[in-house]
Scaffold this active site. Structure first.
Site, PDB file in Angstrom:
ATOM      1  CE1 TYR A 142      32.985 -15.935 -33.610  1.00 48.08           C
ATOM      2  CE2 TYR A 142      34.396 -14.111 -32.974  1.00 48.08           C
ATOM      3  CZ  TYR A 142      33.578 -14.708 -33.897  1.00 48.08           C
ATOM      4  OH  TYR A 142      33.335 -14.094 -35.085  1.00 48.08           O
ATOM      5  CE  LYS A 187      22.560 -27.223 -40.179  1.00 46.72           C
ATOM      6  NZ  LYS A 187      21.807 -27.065 -41.434  1.00 46.72           N
ATOM      7  CG  ASP A 219      20.527 -24.374 -43.291  1.00 48.42           C
ATOM      8  OD1 ASP A 219      19.761 -24.114 -42.337  1.00 48.42           O
ATOM      9  OD2 ASP A 219      20.623 -25.519 -43.776  1.00 48.42           O
ATOM     10  CG  ASP A 243      31.410 -12.792 -37.276  1.00 44.23           C
ATOM     11  OD1 ASP A 243      31.478 -11.547 -37.262  1.00 44.23           O
ATOM     12  OD2 ASP A 243      32.205 -13.523 -37.894  1.00 44.23           O
ATOM     13  CG  ASP A 247      30.124  -9.160 -42.046  1.00 40.15           C
ATOM     14  OD1 ASP A 247      30.049  -8.509 -40.990  1.00 40.15           O
ATOM     15  OD2 ASP A 247      31.182  -9.299 -42.700  1.00 40.15           O
TER      16      ASP A 247
END
Ligand code: IPM
Ligand code: MG
Length: 353
Positions: A142, A187, A219, A243, A247
């Site tokens: 970001y 990751k 993942d 982020d 959701d």
């Protein structure tokens, strides 16, 4: 207690849910005898339209001088549909996070018994799920170096040891207050930044011997969240992964319109729903105000006002049980209640206690 709250309604459904959030804070202040003062300020598309800047200096000043910020949402179709727009409402939210040094975003995911049937997951899987996502909020892609060409574009993911350490301490503090399980999501099989996260977490873990620290690839975590949401207690991760995962996590509860968050760090803390501005619903009095109202509960908790927060949570539970719900969570045979009606019902319920 004396509290000065900066109110940032923003765009889309923001002003409507903001109004209900403020009304609930006022009801609580009256009930418990707190002296709460509000100052409104522009942010997002509303601020671009008014002064050409999604996070104007004046808004920063108001936020910096306040004890807390009650933020609603930013974003508007006008900008979404124009990839060449020079400034975007979302930049206001990012500037606010960065300028106030809000590096930790706390997103609790709790289920409400009466809404379990609305979850896209099987009820037996979601029942009892109760975890907190701690998302790093001022680093990663970001905020890393960007280049935006027409043939080539670049977003850089950068983390320093200090940034990773401070967010991990926040996450461990939450884990210590809860079921003492921390899942570090990364990751590390591919990304250098993730390996730094893992290294730092392994170094810090001995400082929290009571906490069980697990590592999970992002993942796999995305899969685990829908396969076995009860596995999680505290999940900590970098900005972009956080982020996306929040959701995903939010819909487990049946509606995104229910999840509040707190962004904390160096400057004034910000309390905001995790959902966006839903511009299509603007002015229609159909948006669910509960995430905003529960954000107000997190605000009171932040200042140690636990009975106040409890009363808000209880009011929300009562409204849900009484079927006073906006369309996103209403049952097929339930009556129609708008944003205002739900907010008013909660305000009245609080006043009657
Ligand atoms: C969130 C939102 C924001 C983010 C957007 C609106 C910039 O999706 O708070 O999760 O990506 O951080
Ligand atoms: Mg998001």
């Amino acid at each position: 207690m004396k509290l000065h709250i900066a109110v940032l309604p923003g765009d889309g459904i923001g002003p409507e849910i903001s109004e209900q959030g403020v009304a609930v804070v006022k009801a609580i202040a009256t009930k418990f005898g707190h002296d709460v003062r509000f100052t409104s300020a522009l942010v997002g598309g509303a601020a671009i339209d008014a002064v050409g800047n999604p996070f104007p200096e004046e808004t920063y000043r108001i936020c910096a001088d306040a004890d807390a910020v009650l933020f609603s949402s930013v974003g508007d179709l006008k900008f979404d549909l124009d990839p060449n727009a020079k400034v975007r409402p979302e930049q206001g939210l990012l500037a606010m996070r960065k300028q106030l040094g809000l590096y930790a975003n706390v997103r609790p995911v709790e289920t409400f018994q009466c809404l379990l049937h609305q979850s896209p997951l099987r009820q037996d899987l979601v029942e009892g799920a109760d975890f907190v996502c701690i998302r790093e909020l001022t680093g990663g892609m970001y905020f890393g170096e960007k280049q935006e060409g027409t043939e080539r574009a670049l977003d850089t993911c950068v983390y320093t040891r200090a940034e990773v350490e401070r967010i991990l301490h926040v996450a461990y503090a939450y884990a210590m207050r809860r079921r003492k399980r921390l899942t570090v999501v990364d990751k590390a099989n591919v990304l250098a930044t993730s390996r730094l996260w893992r290294k730092v977490a392994m170094e810090l873990a001995p400082q929290y011997p009571e906490v069980q620290t697990d590592f999970m690839y992002v993942d796999n975590a995305a899969m685990r969240l829908v396969q076995e949401p009860r596995f999680f207690d505290v999940l900590v991760t970098e900005n972009t992964f956080g982020d996306i995962l929040t959701d995903e996590a939010s819909c487990i509860t049946g509606s995104m319109g229910l999840l509040p968050s707190a962004s904390i760090g160096e400057g004034t803390p910000v309390f905001e729903p995790i959902h966006g501005s839903w511009p299509q619903a603007k002015g229609k009095n159909i948006a669910n105000p509960l995430a905003q109202i529960l954000s107000a509960a997190m605000l009171f908790e932040h200042f140690g006002l636990l009975s106040e927060a409890q009363l808000i949570r209880e009011a929300v539970r009562q409204s849900l049980d009484a079927g006073i719900r906006t369309p996103d969570i209403q049952t097929p045979d339930g009556a129609h209640y708008g944003t205002r009606e739900v907010g008013q019902w909660i305000v009245n319920w609080i006043a009657q206690q």
